[in-house]
Design an enzyme around this catalytic site. Structure first.
Site, mmCIF file in Angstrom:
data_model
loop_
_atom_site.group_PDB
_atom_site.id
_atom_site.type_symbol
_atom_site.label_atom_id
_atom_site.label_comp_id
_atom_site.label_asym_id
_atom_site.label_seq_id
_atom_site.Cartn_x
_atom_site.Cartn_y
_atom_site.Cartn_z
ATOM 1 N N ARG A 127 0.663 -1.188 0.095
ATOM 2 C CA ARG A 127 0.220 0.076 0.139
ATOM 3 C C ARG A 127 1.038 1.444 -0.270
ATOM 4 O O ARG A 127 1.664 1.292 0.343
ATOM 5 C CB ARG A 127 -0.542 0.273 1.401
ATOM 6 C CG ARG A 127 -1.754 -0.717 1.875
ATOM 7 C CD ARG A 127 -1.993 -1.224 2.957
ATOM 8 N NE ARG A 127 -3.789 -2.158 3.014
ATOM 9 C CZ ARG A 127 -3.118 -3.454 3.064
ATOM 10 N NH1 ARG A 127 -2.194 -3.928 4.179
ATOM 11 N NH2 ARG A 127 -4.084 -4.548 3.205
ATOM 12 N N TYR A 137 -10.431 -11.607 -6.375
ATOM 13 C CA TYR A 137 -9.588 -11.583 -7.038
ATOM 14 C C TYR A 137 -9.316 -13.252 -8.116
ATOM 15 O O TYR A 137 -9.240 -13.053 -8.488
ATOM 16 C CB TYR A 137 -8.153 -11.771 -6.148
ATOM 17 C CG TYR A 137 -7.878 -10.326 -5.711
ATOM 18 C CD1 TYR A 137 -7.371 -9.626 -6.513
ATOM 19 C CD2 TYR A 137 -7.435 -9.978 -5.095
ATOM 20 C CE1 TYR A 137 -7.656 -8.058 -6.311
ATOM 21 C CE2 TYR A 137 -7.349 -8.347 -4.295
ATOM 22 C CZ TYR A 137 -7.664 -7.261 -5.328
ATOM 23 O OH TYR A 137 -7.154 -6.160 -5.033
ATOM 24 N N HIS A 160 -3.395 2.396 -6.028
ATOM 25 C CA HIS A 160 -3.815 1.665 -5.160
ATOM 26 C C HIS A 160 -3.954 0.684 -6.330
ATOM 27 O O HIS A 160 -4.247 -0.450 -6.164
ATOM 28 C CB HIS A 160 -4.706 1.614 -4.454
ATOM 29 C CG HIS A 160 -5.889 2.635 -4.824
ATOM 30 N ND1 HIS A 160 -6.177 3.263 -4.975
ATOM 31 C CD2 HIS A 160 -7.088 1.861 -5.551
ATOM 32 C CE1 HIS A 160 -7.372 4.206 -5.744
ATOM 33 N NE2 HIS A 160 -7.716 2.441 -5.157
ATOM 34 N N ARG A 182 -1.240 -2.489 -6.677
ATOM 35 C CA ARG A 182 -2.054 -3.618 -6.007
ATOM 36 C C ARG A 182 -2.873 -4.410 -6.320
ATOM 37 O O ARG A 182 -2.841 -5.657 -6.347
ATOM 38 C CB ARG A 182 -2.107 -3.087 -4.338
ATOM 39 C CG ARG A 182 -2.465 -3.638 -3.320
ATOM 40 C CD ARG A 182 -2.817 -2.955 -1.864
ATOM 41 N NE ARG A 182 -3.769 -3.946 -1.120
ATOM 42 C CZ ARG A 182 -3.394 -4.554 0.034
ATOM 43 N NH1 ARG A 182 -1.801 -4.622 -0.655
ATOM 44 N NH2 ARG A 182 -3.292 -5.097 0.778
ATOM 45 N N HIS A 189 -4.679 -9.631 4.721
ATOM 46 C CA HIS A 189 -5.847 -9.185 4.901
ATOM 47 C C HIS A 189 -6.188 -10.218 6.314
ATOM 48 O O HIS A 189 -5.684 -11.099 6.666
ATOM 49 C CB HIS A 189 -6.563 -9.369 3.780
ATOM 50 C CG HIS A 189 -7.007 -8.987 2.677
ATOM 51 N ND1 HIS A 189 -6.846 -9.110 0.972
ATOM 52 C CD2 HIS A 189 -6.584 -7.699 2.969
ATOM 53 C CE1 HIS A 189 -6.694 -7.584 1.046
ATOM 54 N NE2 HIS A 189 -6.155 -6.779 1.183
#
Length: 342
Positions: free
Chosen positions: A179, A320, A285, A288, A311
């Site tokens: 990030r 994803y 972002h 990412r 996460h």
């Protein structure tokens, strides 16, 4: 700050002390919650809530988070609801929500979510009769700009378009999925040609940068650097980073010891995007997102994506995986069309 109590308080400390006593009376059964709800202003309770709120780690809110909450209270919630008491009704909440500017749906949803959390705490503490925030989907947000998946070639385009001392930041954003707040707080000792260690991030509330741990324990992670980017790491450390282990790889100016501000970094990326084939809405972002999409397409499992992302739940990793599955189906359909054409 005064509240709607039996008397007007001359100081906030006095008001807070009265509120604490009133809570004790509720627990002892000497005062009904509805009675207290008619005496306490929502703004008074909300400020106390932000001050005393604890994070998932059990510590106080990050300064940047508290500043964001207070901004919503001051700009979106306070002008209409702040002076009302904790007896505020669902009808009043609906009217307030409907009157919010239509051009700021994300801010509106976040302000509503904050208000709902505050009211939930008040209900749990017996200070509010019931939850007045009952708007279906009121806290749901949609990205104002669509998330874009870049191609590997476009990642290189962007890396070549930013100032040279920020080139590696772009590559780490895509290939290590860090990030912005994490990449700006990296230190020389965290980065090698094999791995990137993330255990801190930097935020920029009023008053200057604040360094702290990730929001959850899962955010602390060691990320493997893809071998094809090892040389870029070596070159950057040699050319742009001071020798101490605590030196910033991406400081405000090369060789300095102060953080590059997040808004300045974002500006540099936005300017560079305009010199690439990427849409002008592309943001850091999105790198990412790009990296995780490519990882999913390469066969990464949900657990592997979750660990790499930092996460605490598999929710985002599943997205994803779903996108990868859809892409695989699309490829299969394309192969069939080619076969039929042959």
């Amino acid at each position: 700050m005064s509240v709607n109590a039996p008397a007007t308080f001359s100081t906030k400390r006095a008001a807070t002390a009265w509120l604490a006593r009133a809570r004790t009376e509720i627990l002892d059964g000497a005062l009904r919650p509805g009675s207290l709800a008619s005496r306490v202003a929502l703004a008074e309770y909300a400020e106390e809530w932000v001050t005393n709120r604890r994070s998932a780690r059990g510590g106080p809110l990050r300064p940047s988070t508290a500043a964001t909450y207070r901004h919503y209270l001051r700009k979106q919630i306070g002008p209409t609801l702040g002076a009302l008491t904790l007896e505020v009704t669902p009808a009043v909440i609906r009217a307030w929500n409907a009157a919010l500017p239509s051009g700021t749906p994300t801010i509106n949803a976040r302000a509503y979510a904050l208000l709902k959390s505050i009211c939930s705490s008040a209900v749990e503490e017996g200070l509010m009769p019931s939850q007045p925030c009952a708007i279906r989907g009121g806290a749901q947000t949609r990205a104002k700009t669509p998330v874009v998946t870049a191609t590997p070639a476009q990642v290189i385009e962007l890396a070549d378009a930013v100032p040279e001392h920020l080139r590696l930041a772009i590559l780490l954003g895509a290939w290590c999925q860090v990030r912005a707040g994490e990449v700006l707080e990296l230190r020389r000792g965290d980065v090698t040609e094999e791995t990137v260690r993330v255990d801190r991030g930097v935020t920029f509330p009023p008053g200057g940068p604040v360094v702290g741990p990730p929001k959850t324990g899962a955010g602390v992670r060691t990320i493997a650097v893809p071998p094809h980017r090892a040389q870029a790491v070596r070159d950057h450390l040699k050319q742009w980073v001071n020798s101490p282990d605590d030196a910033l790889p991406f400081p405000r100016h090369p060789g300095e010891t102060s953080h590059l501000h997040l808004s300045t970094f974002a500006h540099e990326v936005n300017v560079a995007v305009k010199r690439t084939s990427l849409p002008e809405t592309f943001r850091f972002h999105h790198l990412r997102h790009t990296g995780f999409t490519l990882a999913a397409q390469s066969g990464a499992t949900v657990a592997e994506l979750q660990a790499r992302a930092g996460h605490s739940t598999p929710h985002m990793a599943l997205k994803y995986q779903h996108a990868s599955s859809e892409r695989d189906q699309s490829l299969a359909a394309t192969l069939s069309r080619l076969a039929d054409g042959g």
